[in-house]
Design a protein around this motif. Structure first.
Motif, short mmCIF file in Angstrom:
data_model
loop_
_atom_site.label_atom_id
_atom_site.label_comp_id
_atom_site.label_asym_id
_atom_site.label_seq_id
_atom_site.Cartn_x
_atom_site.Cartn_y
_atom_site.Cartn_z
N HIS A 1 -6.03 122.19 -2.45
CA HIS A 1 -6.52 123.57 -2.50
C HIS A 1 -7.98 123.66 -2.04
O HIS A 1 -8.35 124.54 -1.26
N LEU A 2 -8.80 122.71 -2.52
CA LEU A 2 -10.21 122.74 -2.14
C LEU A 2 -10.38 122.40 -0.66
O LEU A 2 -11.27 122.96 0.00
N ALA A 3 -9.57 121.48 -0.13
CA ALA A 3 -9.66 121.15 1.29
C ALA A 3 -9.42 122.39 2.15
O ALA A 3 -10.05 122.57 3.20
N ARG A 4 -8.50 123.26 1.70
CA ARG A 4 -8.24 124.50 2.46
C ARG A 4 -9.41 125.46 2.39
O ARG A 4 -9.51 126.38 3.19
N GLU A 5 -10.32 125.23 1.43
CA GLU A 5 -11.54 126.02 1.34
C GLU A 5 -12.72 125.32 2.01
O GLU A 5 -13.84 125.82 2.00
N GLY A 6 -12.44 124.13 2.56
CA GLY A 6 -13.50 123.38 3.23
C GLY A 6 -14.31 122.50 2.30
O GLY A 6 -15.40 122.06 2.66
N VAL A 7 -13.77 122.24 1.11
CA VAL A 7 -14.49 121.45 0.11
C VAL A 7 -13.81 120.10 -0.08
O VAL A 7 -12.60 120.02 -0.31
N LEU A 8 -14.59 119.03 0.01
CA LEU A 8 -14.09 117.68 -0.23
C LEU A 8 -14.10 117.37 -1.72
O LEU A 8 -15.05 117.71 -2.43
N LEU A 9 -13.06 116.72 -2.20
CA LEU A 9 -13.01 116.21 -3.57
C LEU A 9 -12.75 114.72 -3.46
O LEU A 9 -11.67 114.30 -3.01
N LEU A 10 -13.74 113.91 -3.85
CA LEU A 10 -13.68 112.48 -3.58
C LEU A 10 -13.70 111.65 -4.85
O LEU A 10 -14.38 111.99 -5.83
N ALA B 1 -10.57 122.65 6.25
CA ALA B 1 -10.78 123.92 6.93
C ALA B 1 -12.28 124.09 7.07
O ALA B 1 -13.02 123.88 6.11
N TRP B 2 -12.76 124.41 8.27
CA TRP B 2 -14.21 124.55 8.45
C TRP B 2 -14.48 125.63 9.49
O TRP B 2 -13.92 125.63 10.58
N ASN B 3 -15.34 126.58 9.11
CA ASN B 3 -15.65 127.70 10.00
C ASN B 3 -17.05 127.66 10.54
O ASN B 3 -17.54 128.64 11.11
N THR C 1 -21.94 120.43 8.44
CA THR C 1 -21.95 120.30 9.90
C THR C 1 -20.59 119.81 10.40
O THR C 1 -19.80 119.24 9.64
N GLN C 2 -20.35 120.04 11.69
CA GLN C 2 -19.12 119.56 12.31
C GLN C 2 -19.06 118.04 12.26
O GLN C 2 -17.98 117.44 12.11
N ALA C 3 -20.22 117.40 12.34
CA ALA C 3 -20.27 115.94 12.28
C ALA C 3 -19.75 115.44 10.93
O ALA C 3 -19.02 114.44 10.86
N GLU C 4 -20.11 116.11 9.84
CA GLU C 4 -19.64 115.71 8.51
C GLU C 4 -18.14 115.95 8.37
O GLU C 4 -17.43 115.16 7.75
N VAL C 5 -17.65 117.04 8.98
CA VAL C 5 -16.21 117.30 8.97
C VAL C 5 -15.49 116.18 9.71
O VAL C 5 -14.42 115.72 9.29
N ALA C 6 -16.09 115.72 10.81
CA ALA C 6 -15.48 114.64 11.59
C ALA C 6 -15.47 113.33 10.80
O ALA C 6 -14.51 112.55 10.89
N ILE C 7 -16.51 113.08 10.03
CA ILE C 7 -16.55 111.88 9.19
C ILE C 7 -15.40 111.92 8.18
O ILE C 7 -14.71 110.92 7.95
N ALA C 8 -15.18 113.10 7.58
CA ALA C 8 -14.07 113.25 6.63
C ALA C 8 -12.74 113.05 7.33
O ALA C 8 -11.84 112.38 6.79
N ALA C 9 -12.61 113.59 8.53
CA ALA C 9 -11.35 113.46 9.28
C ALA C 9 -11.07 112.00 9.62
O ALA C 9 -9.91 111.55 9.60
#
Length: 299
Positions: A243-252, A296-298, A281-289
């Protein structure tokens, strides 16, 4: 505990120097070294206090909400847990170290109450300051001249102002994990607990409190349900993490996601802790990917 304590005069030439330094060395050795003692002791104290507060069952969130008998029981818990941590046996007093009967005294205030049977014996002094998030571990021989002349109805005396200088400190104002709920603004707490289901409360917790390691005990307090850890897991797309990932939030997880936590520069988490973070940042989204987590990231 008092914010201003006198400098210890327990050094070579002091009548208690040999005894207290030998006891201190034995305690440090039994703990696995000075660093292990400082880390383990502070965590032990936090658990002793939180286990009596019992937030998951009672809804209470601070030491101040405890009954008088519960506050007294914390001292018993500390005695039991400290003996177990140091692998010490029970003696005529609370324990025996190097053949000496030793009493263990705990306080959440500014002084310790010394019973008559402990006078003349070494005492381990333990204190936790909830307001300042610091803790203390010291040793003293409870000589009559170090104690107050007055006593309470149980004939217990406290350490006098001058007596404090005769404490050998192993830890003095050492950082102590704060009660989690003292670190969270009251309006945030209200929003978290306003949610009607355990899953939504846990989601709100990680949405509201980011970049902060959160323990299983806190999650349990928020979920207020059995199998509360299921709220964390992906759970076929229905769990908190999804659910949080769909909001753009990482839970680690500190156990499973330690490399990603380090890569994002987040605070170090213990193996049973969790941390949330919304990449900026997009770079942080890429690190997670790259770690297999699609967000989800806007931008």
């Amino acid at each position: 505990m008092k914010q201003s304590l006198p400098t210890s005069i327990v050094r070579d030439g002091h009548p208690d120097f040999q005894l207290l330094t030998s006891l201190a060395a034995e305690i440090i050795q039994r703990a696995g070294g000075a660093e292990a003692l400082s880390d383990g002791f502070s965590i032990l104290l936090r658990h002793c206090v939180d286990d009596v507060i019992m937030t998951p069952k009672t809804g209470r969130r601070s030491y101040d909400e405890l009954e008088k008998t519960e506050k007294t029981y914390i001292g018993t818990r500390v005695e039991i847990e400290l003996r177990a941590m140091l692998n010490l046996k029970k003696g005529k007093l609370d324990t025996v170290i190097l053949g000496h009967d030793v009493d263990i005294k705990n306080t959440m205030g500014s002084n310790w109450m010394i019973p008559t049977e402990a006078v003349g014996h070494p005492c381990i002094l333990v204190a936790a300051d909830e307001a300042r998030a610091v803790c203390y571990l010291g040793l003293i021989v409870a000589r009559p001249e170090y104690l107050t002349t007055g006593q309470n109805k149980d004939s217990k005396k406290s350490i006098s102002a001058l007596g404090f200088a005769n404490i050998l400190w192993l830890l003095n104002a050492h950082p102590y994990p704060p009660n989690f709920w003292r670190t969270v603004p009251s309006d945030v707490i209200d929003r978290i607990f306003a949610e009607k289901s355990g899953n939504r409360r846990v989601m709100s917790l990680f949405r509201e409190v980011q970049r902060v390691p959160i323990t299983r005990a806190v999650i349990e307090a928020v979920a207020q349900q059995q199998d509360f850890m299921r709220r964390i897991r992906a759970d076929n797309g229905k769990g908190t993490r999804d659910h949080l990932a769909r909001e753009g939030v990482l839970l680690l997880s500190g156990h499973f996601d330690a490399p990603l936590i380090r890569a994002l520069g987040l605070p170090l988490c213990g193996g049973s802790e969790f941390v949330s973070y919304k990449p900026r940042t997009q770079a942080e989204v890429a690190i997670a990917a790259s770690a297999g987590i699609v967000l989800a990231w806007n931008g």
